[in-house]
Motif scaffolding. Structure first.
Motif, PDB file in Angstrom:
ATOM      1  N   PRO A  27       7.859   0.813   9.000  1.00 13.86           N
ATOM      2  CA  PRO A  27       7.352  -0.074   7.936  1.00 13.86           C
ATOM      3  C   PRO A  27       5.833  -0.174   7.980  1.00 13.86           C
ATOM      4  CG  PRO A  27       9.244  -1.059   9.054  1.00 13.86           C
ATOM      5  CD  PRO A  27       8.871   0.157   9.843  1.00 13.86           C
ATOM      6  N   GLY A  28       5.202   0.087   6.840  1.00 12.98           N
ATOM      7  CA  GLY A  28       3.751  -0.010   6.757  1.00 12.98           C
ATOM      8  C   GLY A  28       3.004   1.238   7.180  1.00 12.98           C
ATOM      9  N   GLN A  29       3.729   2.293   7.526  1.00 14.87           N
ATOM     10  CA  GLN A  29       3.034   3.507   7.988  1.00 14.87           C
ATOM     11  C   GLN A  29       2.277   4.174   6.842  1.00 14.87           C
ATOM     12  OE1 GLN A  29       6.020   6.395   9.341  1.00 14.87           O
ATOM     13  NE2 GLN A  29       5.505   7.659   7.603  1.00 14.87           N
ATOM     14  N   ARG A  30       1.234   4.903   7.215  1.00 13.60           N
ATOM     15  CA  ARG A  30       0.484   5.738   6.272  1.00 13.60           C
ATOM     16  C   ARG A  30       0.293   7.085   6.945  1.00 13.60           C
ATOM     17  NH1 ARG A  30      -4.684   2.511   6.180  1.00 13.60           N
ATOM     18  NH2 ARG A  30      -5.395   3.934   4.553  1.00 13.60           N
ATOM     19  N   MET A  31       0.449   8.157   6.173  1.00 14.83           N
ATOM     20  CA  MET A  31       0.370   9.478   6.776  1.00 14.83           C
ATOM     21  C   MET A  31       0.039  10.510   5.711  1.00 14.83           C
ATOM     22  SD  MET A  31       3.222  11.442   9.143  1.00 14.83           S
ATOM     23  CE  MET A  31       4.408  11.637   7.802  1.00 14.83           C
ATOM     24  N   ARG A  32      -0.800  11.471   6.067  1.00 16.33           N
ATOM     25  CA  ARG A  32      -1.111  12.588   5.192  1.00 16.33           C
ATOM     26  C   ARG A  32      -1.106  13.876   6.006  1.00 16.33           C
ATOM     27  NH1 ARG A  32       0.296  10.097   1.697  1.00 16.33           N
ATOM     28  NH2 ARG A  32      -0.623   9.602  -0.331  1.00 16.33           N
ATOM     29  N   VAL A  33      -0.472  14.907   5.437  1.00 16.98           N
ATOM     30  CA  VAL A  33      -0.390  16.226   6.071  1.00 16.98           C
ATOM     31  C   VAL A  33      -0.843  17.260   5.045  1.00 16.98           C
ATOM     32  CG1 VAL A  33       1.125  17.939   7.130  1.00 16.98           C
ATOM     33  CG2 VAL A  33       1.514  15.497   7.553  1.00 16.98           C
ATOM     34  N   VAL A  56      -3.050  13.260   9.610  1.00 17.12           N
ATOM     35  CA  VAL A  56      -3.650  11.991  10.013  1.00 17.12           C
ATOM     36  C   VAL A  56      -2.676  10.881   9.662  1.00 17.12           C
ATOM     37  CG1 VAL A  56      -4.854  11.666   7.803  1.00 17.12           C
ATOM     38  CG2 VAL A  56      -5.767  10.588   9.878  1.00 17.12           C
ATOM     39  N   GLY A  57      -2.687   9.794  10.436  1.00 22.79           N
ATOM     40  CA  GLY A  57      -1.738   8.737  10.123  1.00 22.79           C
ATOM     41  C   GLY A  57      -1.964   7.457  10.887  1.00 22.79           C
ATOM     42  N   PHE A  58      -1.206   6.452  10.466  1.00 24.10           N
ATOM     43  CA  PHE A  58      -1.209   5.114  11.065  1.00 24.10           C
ATOM     44  C   PHE A  58       0.237   4.671  11.173  1.00 24.10           C
ATOM     45  CE2 PHE A  58      -1.178   0.468   9.741  1.00 24.10           C
ATOM     46  CZ  PHE A  58      -1.423  -0.030  11.003  1.00 24.10           C
ATOM     47  N   PHE A  59       0.703   4.399  12.397  1.00 19.88           N
ATOM     48  CA  PHE A  59       2.058   3.916  12.640  1.00 19.88           C
ATOM     49  C   PHE A  59       1.974   2.522  13.263  1.00 19.88           C
ATOM     50  CE2 PHE A  59       3.975   8.451  13.342  1.00 19.88           C
ATOM     51  CZ  PHE A  59       3.838   8.706  11.992  1.00 19.88           C
ATOM     52  N   PRO A  60       2.234   1.458  12.490  1.00 16.30           N
ATOM     53  CA  PRO A  60       2.165   0.105  13.061  1.00 16.30           C
ATOM     54  C   PRO A  60       3.445  -0.275  13.799  1.00 16.30           C
ATOM     55  CG  PRO A  60       2.619  -0.002  10.714  1.00 16.30           C
ATOM     56  CD  PRO A  60       2.479   1.454  11.045  1.00 16.30           C
ATOM     57  N   ARG A  61       3.256  -0.812  14.990  1.00 17.56           N
ATOM     58  CA  ARG A  61       4.374  -1.266  15.824  1.00 17.56           C
ATOM     59  C   ARG A  61       5.560  -0.307  15.691  1.00 17.56           C
ATOM     60  NH1 ARG A  61       5.264  -5.233  19.169  1.00 17.56           N
ATOM     61  NH2 ARG A  61       7.383  -5.999  19.524  1.00 17.56           N
ATOM     62  N   VAL A 221      -8.604  -4.016   1.575  1.00 22.30           N
ATOM     63  CA  VAL A 221      -7.947  -3.705   2.842  1.00 22.30           C
ATOM     64  C   VAL A 221      -7.045  -4.881   3.193  1.00 22.30           C
ATOM     65  CG1 VAL A 221      -8.276  -3.019   5.244  1.00 22.30           C
ATOM     66  CG2 VAL A 221     -10.004  -2.426   3.540  1.00 22.30           C
ATOM     67  N   SER A 222      -5.781  -4.609   3.470  1.00 10.80           N
ATOM     68  CA  SER A 222      -4.835  -5.687   3.727  1.00 10.80           C
ATOM     69  C   SER A 222      -5.099  -6.354   5.070  1.00 10.80           C
ATOM     70  CB  SER A 222      -3.398  -5.159   3.689  1.00 10.80           C
ATOM     71  OG  SER A 222      -3.126  -4.388   4.850  1.00 10.80           O
ATOM     72  N   LEU A 223      -4.620  -7.568   5.195  1.00 17.22           N
ATOM     73  CA  LEU A 223      -4.770  -8.315   6.439  1.00 17.22           C
ATOM     74  C   LEU A 223      -4.074  -7.592   7.585  1.00 17.22           C
ATOM     75  CD1 LEU A 223      -5.996 -10.899   7.561  1.00 17.22           C
ATOM     76  CD2 LEU A 223      -3.873 -12.087   6.950  1.00 17.22           C
ATOM     77  N   ALA A 224      -2.909  -7.013   7.312  1.00 15.33           N
ATOM     78  CA  ALA A 224      -2.178  -6.289   8.356  1.00 15.33           C
ATOM     79  C   ALA A 224      -2.969  -5.077   8.845  1.00 15.33           C
ATOM     80  CB  ALA A 224      -0.813  -5.855   7.835  1.00 15.33           C
ATOM     81  N   GLU A 225      -3.628  -4.373   7.911  1.00 12.53           N
ATOM     82  CA  GLU A 225      -4.439  -3.224   8.301  1.00 12.53           C
ATOM     83  C   GLU A 225      -5.617  -3.644   9.176  1.00 12.53           C
ATOM     84  OE1 GLU A 225      -4.852   0.088   5.127  1.00 12.53           O
ATOM     85  OE2 GLU A 225      -4.561  -1.769   4.016  1.00 12.53           O
ATOM     86  N   LEU A 226      -6.278  -4.732   8.796  1.00 15.11           N
ATOM     87  CA  LEU A 226      -7.421  -5.217   9.568  1.00 15.11           C
ATOM     88  C   LEU A 226      -6.991  -5.638  10.965  1.00 15.11           C
ATOM     89  CD1 LEU A 226      -9.164  -7.310   6.775  1.00 15.11           C
ATOM     90  CD2 LEU A 226     -10.049  -5.203   7.797  1.00 15.11           C
ATOM     91  N   ALA A 227      -5.879  -6.346  11.041  1.00 15.58           N
ATOM     92  CA  ALA A 227      -5.373  -6.765  12.346  1.00 15.58           C
ATOM     93  C   ALA A 227      -5.009  -5.549  13.200  1.00 15.58           C
ATOM     94  CB  ALA A 227      -4.161  -7.680  12.168  1.00 15.58           C
TER      95      ALA A 227
END
Length: 308
Positions: A27-33, A56-61, A221-227
């Motif tokens: 949930p909330g991940q961002r990814m580009r290939v 590149v990507g972002f995997f939260p928790r 930028v969302s609060l979750a991203e900043l945190a």
């Protein structure tokens, strides 16, 4: 960095451990290939052949996250852990990774990495290819024996990876690939600088995210991203941000955007709709309402007043 006592050889890297692991889908991940034909084309260019971000990507928790590559990856992998914990298994052993640390895995090296079951990591990651990447990793000091290293200012590196994601989410033009390469160079340079700074003050993660907002005024930028950038929970981050600025993070962003809008209104003849778009408001009417809320007058009235 910690190395767990049990040594694992290459054959163990592909072994199944614990609960089933997922390579992605959080949930909330961002990814580009990048499409691999585009990678081949970019590697034929003299500029992007030096360093290219392919993934590149972002995997939260990222609970139950894990990847195993018994023959290694075709790219060099850099992972920044913003929160939580994880481990990486290499032929040299099992290496622990915690918040505020980064992990570098050279291309072709067999490996397995996974999130901790009790405190799963939040990670920002990128895959790199290019002639200069091995030298950059050597400058950082990352080796198969010591692949994990601490960061003096994790949020600044995270901010650059976020910039790469945002560019690659936009399009796959050569301009985007060049901009992404430049941000990756900057991130790798910061990693190297951190390893070579013997004594430094503890970096302020709130100030680093504020600088990220100032550099990306037109992007919400969302609060979750900043945190996530700061490696903090949303509630803890929100409290620290308000203590540092006197505003909530979203209100602070709005005021930054209004500051940029005032500058455009003062220095250009652009229409209100154009100014609104430039500072990240798709709806000119909503922009005008927000401007009036903060300034007490409309953008048109503000522009008509004598200033200076």
């Amino acid at each position: 960095m910690g190395i767990l006592p049990r040594h694992m050889d290459e054959s163990m890297i592909s072994a199944t451990v614990g609960q089933p692991r997922r390579p992605e889908g959080f949930p909330g991940q961002r990814m580009r290939v990048l499409p691999r034909p585009l990678v081949s084309k970019a590697m034929a260019s003299s500029t992007t052949a030096e360093l290219l971000v392919t993934d590149v990507g972002f995997f939260p928790r990222a609970s139950s996250h894990g990847r195993a590559r018994k023959n290694g990856a075709g790219q060099h992998i850099v992972i920044v852990c913003a929160a939580g914990r994880g481990t990486c298994t290499l032929p040299t052993g099992v290496h622990s990774v915690r918040a505020g640390q980064a992990l570098a895995i050279p291309a072709g090296l067999p490996h397995r990495y996974e999130a901790d079951s009790d405190d799963p990591w939040t990670i920002w990651w990128m895959h790199l290819v290019g002639r200069q990447v091995p030298d950059l990793l050597a400058t950082i000091g990352a080796t198969p024996e010591q692949p994990v290293f601490g960061l003096g200012d994790p949020a600044r590196v995270v901010s650059l990876i976020d910039t790469i994601i945002r560019r690659m989410e936009r399009d796959e033009t050569m301009a985007t690939l060049l901009a992404s390469s430049g941000a990756a160079w900057h991130a790798m340079a910061l990693l190297a600088a951190d390893r070579r700074t013997i004594s430094r003050q503890q970096a302020d993660p709130i100030e680093a995210t504020i600088e990220h907002l100032r550099s990306n005024v037109s992007t919400r930028v969302s609060l979750a991203e900043l945190a996530g950038m700061a490696g903090l929970s949303v509630s803890h981050y929100s409290a620290l941000f308000r203590r540092a600025t006197g505003y909530g993070a979203l209100e602070f962003q709005t005021r930054l955007r209004m500051g940029a809008a005032r500058e455009l209104l003062d220095t250009t003849d652009r229409s209100i709709a154009s100014v609104a778009s430039q500072v990240g408001f798709a709806d000119p009417l909503y922009f005008s309402r927000q401007f009036h809320r903060i300034h007490g007058i409309s953008p048109t009235e503000y522009r008509s007043h004598d200033k200076g």
